[in-house]
Design a protein around this motif. Structure first.
Motif, PDB file in Angstrom:
ATOM      1  N   ARG A  44      25.838 130.438   9.718  1.00 45.02           N
ATOM      2  CA  ARG A  44      26.971 129.467   9.438  1.00 45.02           C
ATOM      3  C   ARG A  44      27.790 129.493  10.641  1.00 45.02           C
ATOM      4  O   ARG A  44      28.310 128.244  11.134  1.00 45.02           O
ATOM      5  N   ARG A  48      28.285 125.961  13.205  1.00 48.47           N
ATOM      6  CA  ARG A  48      29.600 125.513  13.857  1.00 48.47           C
ATOM      7  C   ARG A  48      29.514 125.384  15.253  1.00 48.47           C
ATOM      8  O   ARG A  48      30.676 124.961  15.969  1.00 48.47           O
ATOM      9  N   ASP A 262      32.915 131.897   4.413  1.00 45.59           N
ATOM     10  CA  ASP A 262      33.755 130.528   4.977  1.00 45.59           C
ATOM     11  C   ASP A 262      35.082 130.912   5.354  1.00 45.59           C
ATOM     12  O   ASP A 262      35.527 130.501   6.434  1.00 45.59           O
ATOM     13  N   ASP A 266      35.939 130.704   9.320  1.00 48.47           N
ATOM     14  CA  ASP A 266      36.960 129.610   9.797  1.00 48.47           C
ATOM     15  C   ASP A 266      38.032 130.503  10.697  1.00 48.47           C
ATOM     16  O   ASP A 266      38.420 129.973  11.700  1.00 48.47           O
ATOM     17  N   CYS A 269      36.274 130.984  13.904  1.00 40.97           N
ATOM     18  CA  CYS A 269      36.225 129.645  14.775  1.00 40.97           C
ATOM     19  C   CYS A 269      37.446 129.252  15.431  1.00 40.97           C
ATOM     20  O   CYS A 269      37.699 128.550  16.145  1.00 40.97           O
ATOM     21  N   SER A 273      38.295 127.875  18.859  1.00 34.38           N
ATOM     22  CA  SER A 273      38.751 126.724  19.160  1.00 34.38           C
ATOM     23  C   SER A 273      39.981 126.677  20.026  1.00 34.38           C
ATOM     24  O   SER A 273      40.426 125.836  20.727  1.00 34.38           O
TER      25      SER A 273
END
Length: 279
Positions: A44, A48, A262, A266, A269, A273
């Motif tokens: 996963r 991403r 998830d 999240d 990431c 980010s």
């Protein structure tokens, strides 16, 4: 699988998505093998856009088992050795429980190698930040049945312990917990290593002052229903780090069930980010 070397210690690691431009290094908790970051979870992160590397901590799984004492700083250098072996100059790092403490130490001691950090179900080591419920403490402090004498009792105990500290809103099926316990035993069961890892945690003490010096993006993820490292651990971690984002998850305990993949992805990431945005 490839191995990294830190002095006399060899670290087993596995890499996914080697063609991705940035890397996420995943660090495990007390006594847990890299398989606790399942392949489906790693994929996963690859989807991403990130190369993803998981590894066995020293004294765990297929990495070196040592009879000598070591420190959390040594374990942080193991992670840096993995990055060196994989040809990664700078990485995003994420760790659970003891792994969260290791990535904290990694960010403090090796700031030039770290792009972002996600500290999950962990604590800064300050007094009062590593509190457990009595039931959860018993999971750590009660030796398991001897698997050579009664393997079924060993497996039943592993399932019970996982239920005790796990996420009440995201329960694992019992057969999955039993299969995981058996697979981990077959791959590399080293209870003596757990004691040495616990000693390394205690010896590292309070990282609050070091965390206050961090200037990287940080997300702190913690279960609102974590009985092993209670929410104060996550709250104190986030409070110690300038600009850290705290994400408290209702119904999450002290594990990584499929229903929370998830949520973890999240959080990791989001920190990564922010590193790109800051750059």
């Amino acid at each position: 699988m490839p191995k990294a070397r830190n002095g006399a210690v060899e670290i087993e690691y596995q890499s996914f998505g080697d063609d991705r431009p940035e890397t996420i290094l995943l660090v495990n908790g007390l006594g847990s093998q890299m398989t606790r970051w399942p392949e489906a979870f790693c994929e996963r992160l690859v989807a991403r856009g990130y190369r993803t590397i998981r590894y066995d901590n020293r004294d765990t799984g297929l990495s070196t088992w040592t009879a000598e004492a070591y420190t959390l700083a040594d374990m942080a250098r193991d992670g840096i050795a993995v990055l060196d072996a994989a040809g990664v100059r700078r990485a995003h790092i994420a760790g659970v429980s003891m792994g969260g403490m290791i990535v904290q130490r990694m960010a403090i001691d090796h700031p030039d190698r770290i792009l972002s950090m996600t500290s999950i179900m962990s604590a800064p080591g300050a007094p009062g930040t590593l509190t457990s419920t009595p039931q959860a403490a018993a999971v750590l402090n009660t030796p398991p049945p001897d698997p050579k004498a009664d393997f079924q009792a060993f497996l039943e105990n592993a399932v019970k312990n996982a239920r005790t500290i796990g996420s009440p809103s995201y329960p694992w099926p019992e057969d999955a917990l039993r299969a995981r316990a058996e697979a981990e035993y077959r791959r590399g069961f080293n209870p003596a290593g757990v004691a040495r890892q616990r000693a390394a945690i205690m010896a590292d003490g309070d990282r609050t002052a070091g965390l206050a010096r961090l200037s990287i993006p940080v997300v702190v993820l913690h279960g609102a229903d974590d009985p092993l490292v209670q929410p104060v651990g996550g709250e104190a971690t986030a409070a110690a780090i300038p600009g850290a984002e705290l994400r408290m998850v209702p119904g999450m305990g002290h594990d990584l069930p499929p229903g929370l993949y998830d949520t973890f992805v999240d959080a990791i990431c989001a920190a990564a980010s922010r590193a790109k945005t800051d750059a």
